[in-house]
Design an enzyme around this catalytic site. Sequence first.
Site, PDB file in Angstrom:
ATOM      1  N   GLU A  22     -63.170  50.484 -58.414  1.00 41.29           N
ATOM      2  CA  GLU A  22     -64.557  50.876 -58.132  1.00 41.29           C
ATOM      3  C   GLU A  22     -65.032  52.017 -59.038  1.00 41.29           C
ATOM      4  OE1 GLU A  22     -65.336  52.178 -54.085  1.00 41.29           O
ATOM      5  OE2 GLU A  22     -67.481  52.301 -54.452  1.00 41.29           O
TER       6      GLU A  22
ATOM      7  N   ARG B 293     -63.859  58.731 -33.855  1.00 42.56           N
ATOM      8  CA  ARG B 293     -63.788  57.852 -35.035  1.00 42.56           C
ATOM      9  C   ARG B 293     -63.074  56.553 -34.666  1.00 42.56           C
ATOM     10  NH1 ARG B 293     -62.806  63.061 -37.525  1.00 42.56           N
ATOM     11  NH2 ARG B 293     -60.556  62.799 -37.394  1.00 42.56           N
TER      12      ARG B 293
ATOM     13  N   LYS C 104     -58.324  50.383 -52.310  1.00 46.99           N
ATOM     14  CA  LYS C 104     -59.549  50.799 -52.990  1.00 46.99           C
ATOM     15  C   LYS C 104     -59.385  52.185 -53.601  1.00 46.99           C
ATOM     16  CE  LYS C 104     -63.408  52.937 -51.531  1.00 46.99           C
ATOM     17  NZ  LYS C 104     -64.589  53.259 -50.714  1.00 46.99           N
TER      18      LYS C 104
ATOM     19  N   LYS D  13     -65.449  46.526 -57.910  1.00 39.85           N
ATOM     20  CA  LYS D  13     -66.506  46.958 -56.989  1.00 39.85           C
ATOM     21  C   LYS D  13     -67.492  47.831 -57.764  1.00 39.85           C
ATOM     22  CE  LYS D  13     -67.150  49.365 -52.577  1.00 39.85           C
ATOM     23  NZ  LYS D  13     -66.661  49.460 -51.210  1.00 39.85           N
TER      24      LYS D  13
HETATM   25  P1  13P Z   1     -71.472  51.969 -49.590  1.00 38.49           P
HETATM   26  O1  13P Z   1     -71.707  50.476 -49.499  1.00 38.49           O
HETATM   27  O2  13P Z   1     -72.005  52.733 -48.442  1.00 38.49           O
HETATM   28  O3  13P Z   1     -71.884  52.513 -50.941  1.00 38.49           O
HETATM   29  O4  13P Z   1     -69.917  52.211 -49.466  1.00 38.49           O
HETATM   30  C1  13P Z   1     -69.084  51.437 -50.180  1.00 38.49           C
HETATM   31  C2  13P Z   1     -67.884  52.195 -50.503  1.00 38.49           C
HETATM   32  O5  13P Z   1     -66.824  51.885 -50.026  1.00 38.49           O
HETATM   33  C3  13P Z   1     -67.978  53.313 -51.435  1.00 38.49           C
HETATM   34  O6  13P Z   1     -66.712  53.642 -51.895  1.00 38.49           O
END
Ligand code: 13P
Length: 354
Positions: free
Chosen positions: A192, A61, A151, A234
């Site tokens: 998000e 990773r 996030k 987001k």
């Molecule tokens: P994706 O753009 O692959 O949906 O991932 C964004 C993300 O951080 C989801 O939490």
Amino acid sequence: MASFLTPPSVERGLGLDKELLERTARELVAPGRGVLAADESNGTMSNRLQAVGVEPSSEARRAYRANLFATEGYESAVSGVILFDETIRQSMDDGTLIPDALSSRGIHPGIKVDTGAKDLAHHADEKVTEGLDGLRERCTEYFALGARFAKWRAVIRIGDGIPSEACVSANAHALARYAAICQEQGLVPIIEPEVLMEGEHDAQRCFEVTSTTLDATFAECAAQGVHIPGSLLKPNMVIAGKGCETQISRERVAQMTVDCLTQHVPHNLPGIVFLSGGQSDEDATAHLNLMNKMDIEHPWQLSYSYGRALQSEALMKWAGSGDDFDAASQRAFSHRAKMNRLARSGDWSEELEV
Ligand code: 13P
């Protein structure tokens, strides 16, 4: 008369540095730039490595991501990188700590702080995102490690009779509490609330559920005193479910998404950074491009925080060992970063993909 339900004024928040938060948020959505979401949990990242034939490990990773972050010139398109707890403590090949390497290139390190979406009690097929316990202390540590934004991802599934009010309100409440704690600790919260693409629903249903979810989220943010000019949203785009027979055009996705956001997102939010959510790389770029090309003034910057749509090709190319694979992976990432940079100003076109 004041009541217990009166939202606390942000001025009374502990050590809230509005100036820092607003500056960081503005920098994250500066013209031409957006966010790279590289915060897949260890489990998710291991699955992705396995899917391309790489034996997953902490070192695998690290090596994949260190190579990605060493790509030449991507800082012109990437203002911030979201990291996972493991990655923020790892180093580049030359021994520099990853957050330090990012900062030295003018890229803000970010951190995923939720601990995942868990089953919501009494509500089959619905999730609530957890991670509020101990969040203040973790944010303090992440700030010291160099993180300047965070996030938290909530997932809302559309289906027969869902989402329930319980699911939307529990997730909205958690998002707002997360955002307030991050801001108190100097981290810009990326909020998000993702309405999933999985399902057979049409785009109109996605529009309605996204609208309800955004209303609930911003109502909770107001109640918790979240400083909106120091936050980013987001969201998903408004799009038909993957299993829906009636898919809409790219133009229609762009129009419905902008209509939904215009009606449900505070205009003093500095920026919107879309997730890609399983769209193809090109669709994610094309949709963003169309939105930025519209002949209307949006109150917020329209940008990206893509995970898969920036990385899927790069990961596939990396699935081998040696310099050639490293270089091919960087080229693939660099290309997608460039395409999305162009989409920030509506200057992308399909011919550039060749
Ligand atoms: P994706 O753009 O692959 O949906 O991932 C964004 C993300 O951080 C989801 O939490």
